[in-house]
Design an enzyme around this catalytic site. Structure first.
Site, PDB file in Angstrom:
ATOM      1  N   HIS A 410      58.828   9.534   9.509  1.00  0.00           N
ATOM      2  CA  HIS A 410      58.707  10.036  10.869  1.00  0.00           C
ATOM      3  C   HIS A 410      59.847   9.466  11.694  1.00  0.00           C
ATOM      4  CE1 HIS A 410      56.714  10.147  15.036  1.00  0.00           C
ATOM      5  NE2 HIS A 410      57.017  11.382  14.714  1.00  0.00           N
ATOM      6  N   HIS A 411      60.585  10.337  12.369  1.00  0.00           N
ATOM      7  CA  HIS A 411      61.677   9.944  13.254  1.00  0.00           C
ATOM      8  C   HIS A 411      61.374  10.432  14.660  1.00  0.00           C
ATOM      9  CE1 HIS A 411      64.859   9.784   9.762  1.00  0.00           C
ATOM     10  NE2 HIS A 411      64.029   8.770   9.743  1.00  0.00           N
ATOM     11  N   GLU A 412      60.676   9.622  15.447  1.00  0.00           N
ATOM     12  CA  GLU A 412      60.531   9.916  16.868  1.00  0.00           C
ATOM     13  C   GLU A 412      61.744   9.351  17.582  1.00  0.00           C
ATOM     14  OE1 GLU A 412      60.103  11.271  20.140  1.00  0.00           O
ATOM     15  OE2 GLU A 412      58.334  11.747  18.939  1.00  0.00           O
ATOM     16  N   HIS A 480      59.546  18.612  15.697  1.00  0.00           N
ATOM     17  CA  HIS A 480      58.671  18.750  16.860  1.00  0.00           C
ATOM     18  C   HIS A 480      59.494  18.635  18.142  1.00  0.00           C
ATOM     19  CE1 HIS A 480      54.406  18.244  15.170  1.00  0.00           C
ATOM     20  NE2 HIS A 480      55.223  18.529  14.155  1.00  0.00           N
ATOM     21  N   GLU A 481      59.004  19.287  19.200  1.00  0.00           N
ATOM     22  CA  GLU A 481      59.693  19.330  20.493  1.00  0.00           C
ATOM     23  C   GLU A 481      61.127  19.863  20.356  1.00  0.00           C
ATOM     24  OE1 GLU A 481      56.443  16.681  20.380  1.00  0.00           O
ATOM     25  OE2 GLU A 481      58.391  16.003  19.671  1.00  0.00           O
ATOM     26  N   GLU A 505      47.013  19.104  18.090  1.00  0.00           N
ATOM     27  CA  GLU A 505      46.838  17.806  18.733  1.00  0.00           C
ATOM     28  C   GLU A 505      46.133  17.937  20.085  1.00  0.00           C
ATOM     29  OE1 GLU A 505      50.795  16.313  19.058  1.00  0.00           O
ATOM     30  OE2 GLU A 505      51.309  17.544  20.792  1.00  0.00           O
TER      31      GLU A 505
END
Length: 700
Positions: A410-412, A480-481, A505
């Protein structure tokens, strides 16, 4: 040209073409293109003899060259194409690409300039784009807007969300042109988004005309250009393109030659055809990845949902970020005891995935930087090769490999896309060194470096660059986003899924109404698969850590059906392992259902109300059926004519039990097995907000 109408109309004594026409291969769609008295190109579109789009202007507004008027048609080229191609993954093992093409070359003087508009007319719709060749004058253009119009014929029904430069995460309104201002005014402004002033909506947009014709308006192959919104005039029933600008108000910076994205209209008087259409994929380039053998569709579980559901779990390792803002050695910070991305908890998910044949485990919050993450640029930096002290990556890497399970990175970025771009190669090499081959990216917040918008030209380029660079490392991407998809998953098939809409979500943040997943396949999913995160079994939820109790807009059986009606090659089973262990017989369907298909048959559909679809597994002869409804109970008619003749079949039906209801009795389900035969029509009851999922196997 067989079944094709192509005509030229000329002014007497003037050998300049003023209008051209062409039809779809089946003759149902008629496209007309002309140049008006001001020299502005226009088009119109008829369907089965009735107008869908009236004369609508075309052109691009730039600071350097007027590309909107003064033109005349110099020449035209036509082409008829009928070919097939094989997707790496998707709803079909083979896609037909059948269209008639008309390229209209335009020229103007004072100043001299050229422009070609290329139209492709399919049986299920229209795509067109602007092609800007090298000019005698300026060849670096600053685009301020686009003139493209879609002038409709009446006060049609619309399915729309507000125009927004930064988010797609809205519920859909079912309204009309004339009622649209009131509908859009009812939306609250998104806390992290930039709503557009004026009456503007996003694409994909769905219309239903008074004659019962459905039209999906969107774009294809969005590369090097900003996303398109639509400005609406509710009195004239017209729409005009609205390009997402940068913070200076500039839409795009172009170097000639350049082709814009395709503007698309999917058209049919049968709602099922909108769902089945592959028009947007057909307008994208073939795969740029020569060897795609490493791209593997997958199901996954993950350390994710427990941070949403009110139990005070956190992505961050420590709460010391305010007291110790300058400390970067995480071993000197105090663990908060609420961080689920730790070795033992992740090991539990790996064991669960291995025991149930689930391919992967996503872990969110594993890496340094989550403390005060929304403003981490002040105190912390996300590092994509630095695990927290309680996440033993070498051990988990080897343990997952022993169990035959893939860990998903995961790369936020907290929207610091510039910093992520600088770390990208190091991050992807770190993934490869540790046996990761899939990543979920995130961009929550205001985009850095230049306060860019999430759908501006800069971010469009960034998102594509991430997919391209990931392919070099044989890494699959779930973003995402990010800018909403436009079919680029054909060109970059390692880009398996995106969010780019209001997903599952939100069931923990006030809920999604049952109608929400009855409109997304008609709109958002036409651009590409969505990481909606289905599979929710515990539907009474605490509200995002605030202790408020809410109710998800679904029955348990409906959640199983979403694996068919919301197809994705990267599909999550979103709930907690302990909730699946409470309902092992229902969880069996999630274990069984494929994520890659050889054929799909849309059996029933009406936007915002219901969808019934059948799909054949790419790797067996099994068929699966999913049916969902809105908040009204209904009986789905499932026509089994898709089953091959001569066989005997058994259907395992996961359905709403009598008395099930998404509000009052969401977990009431039952499972039954029945014999079925080709051509039989099953009458399948669906509870309010409910659904049914069926596996059909040949037994002889």
């Amino acid at each position: 040209m067989k079944k094709t109408l192509f005509s030229l109309f000329m002014l007497a004594g003037v050998m300049e073409m003023m209008a051209v026409s062409i039809t779809s291969p089946n003759g149902a769609l008629l496209l007309n293109v002309n140049v008006n008295a001001q020299g502005t190109p226009e088009y119109s579109l008829d369907y089965k003899g009735k107008p869908i789009v009236k004369d609508s202007k075309l052109g691009i507004m730039t600071q350097e060259l007027p590309l909107t008027e003064g033109f005349h048609i110099v020449s035209t080229d036509t082409l008829s194409v009928d070919r097939t191609w094989e997707p790496v993954w998707g709803e079909y093992s083979e896609v037909r690409d059948h269209f008639n093409e008309l390229a209209v070359k335009l020229a103007a003087e004072n100043p001299q300039r050229e422009l070609t508009i290329r139209f492709r007319v399919f049986d299920d719709g229209l795509g067109f784009r602007y092609e800007l060749p090298v000019q005698d004058g300026p060849n670096y253009l600053t685009v301020t807007d686009e003139l493209t119009e879609f002038n409709y014929t009446d006060n049609h029904k619309l399915f729309a969300i507000p125009g927004d430069y930064d988010t797609d995460e809205y519920l859909w309104s079912e309204t009309t042109f004339e009622e649209l201002p009131e509908a859009m005014a009812s939306y609250a402004r998104h806390s992290e988004a930039q709503r557009v002033d004026g009456l503007t909506v996003q694409t994909p947009l769905l219309l239903k005309t008074k004659d019962g014709v459905y039209v999906n308006a969107h774009e294809a192959a969005l590369i090097g250009y900003p996303a398109m919104l639509l400005d609406v005039d509710p009195q004239t029933y017209s729409m005009k393109s609205h390009l997402v600008p940068d913070r200076l108000g500039v839409s795009a910076y172009l170097q000639m030659p350049f082709n814009t994205p395709w503007r698309t209209l999917i058209v049919s008087d049968d709602a099922r055809d909108i769902l089945a259409s592959q028009l947007i994929l057909n307008l994208n380039e073939p795969s740029k990845i020569e060897d795609t053998s490493w791209i593997k569709p997958m199901k996954f579980v993950g350390v994710w949902w427990e941070m949403f559901t009110g139990n005070q779990k956190t992505w961050a390792y420590s709460d010391d970020h305010l007291a110790k803002p300058g400390v970067t050695d995480y071993t000197k910070l105090t663990p908060n005891g609420r961080h689920p991305a730790n070795t033992e908890n992740v090991k539990r998910y790996i064991d669960f995935a291995a025991a149930n044949g689930i391919d992967g485990v996503l872990v969110e919050g594993w890496n340094e930087g989550w403390e005060d993450w929304a403003s981490y640029r002040k105190n912390r930096q996300f590092l994509f090769d630095k695990p927290y002290p309680d996440f033993d990556l070498p051990y988990l890497r080897d343990y997952a490999a022993e169990k035959g399970v893939k860990l998903i990175m995961h790369h936020e970025t907290a929207a610091n896309a510039a910093d992520y771009a600088l770390q990208l190669d190091r991050a992807f090499q770190f993934m490869k060194d540790n046996n990761y081959d899939a990543v979920k990216t995130g961009y929550v917040g205001a985009i850095i470096p230049r306060s860019e918008h999430h759908t501006s030209q800069w971010m469009v380029d960034h998102a594509r660059d991430v997919a391209e660079r990931a392919a070099e490392y044989q890494i699959m991407v779930d973003s995402h986003e990010a800018p909403r998809p436009t079919g680029l998953c054909r060109t970059y098939p390692n880009w398996l899924a995106q969010e780019s809409a209001r997903g599952g979500e939100f069931e923990s943040m006030g809920g999604n109404p049952p109608s929400h997943t009855c409109i997304l396949p008609f709109t958002r999913l036409k651009g590409g698969p969505m990481d909606y995160t289905p599979g929710l079994f515990e539907t009474r939820l605490s509200y995002y850590g605030e202790g408020k109790t809410g109710q998800a807009g679904t029955t348990l059986a409906r959640q199983l059906a979403l694996y068919l009606t919301m197809p994705s090659p990267m599909q999550m089973a979103c709930d907690l392992p302990e909730n699946y262990e409470r309902f092992p017989d229902a969880f069996q369907f999630i274990k069984d259902v494929p994520v890659d298909w050889s054929d799909s048959k849309y059996l029933e559909a009406e936007p915002n109300q219901y969808i019934t679809v059948a799909r054949r597994d790419k790797h067996s002869d099994d068929w699966y059926v999913g049916a969902i409804t809105d908040d009204k109970a209904r009986t789905a008619t499932i026509d089994l004519s898709f089953l091959p003749r001569g066989g005997k079949y058994e259907a395992t039906i996961y359905e709403d039990a009598p008395g099930a209801d998404w509000k009052s009795n969401p977990q009431a389900y039952r499972i039954r097995t029945v014999k079925v035969k080709p051509g039989q029509k099953l009458k399948q009851p669906l509870a309010p907000g409910g659904g049914a999922a069926i596996r059909i196997q040949r037994v002889s």
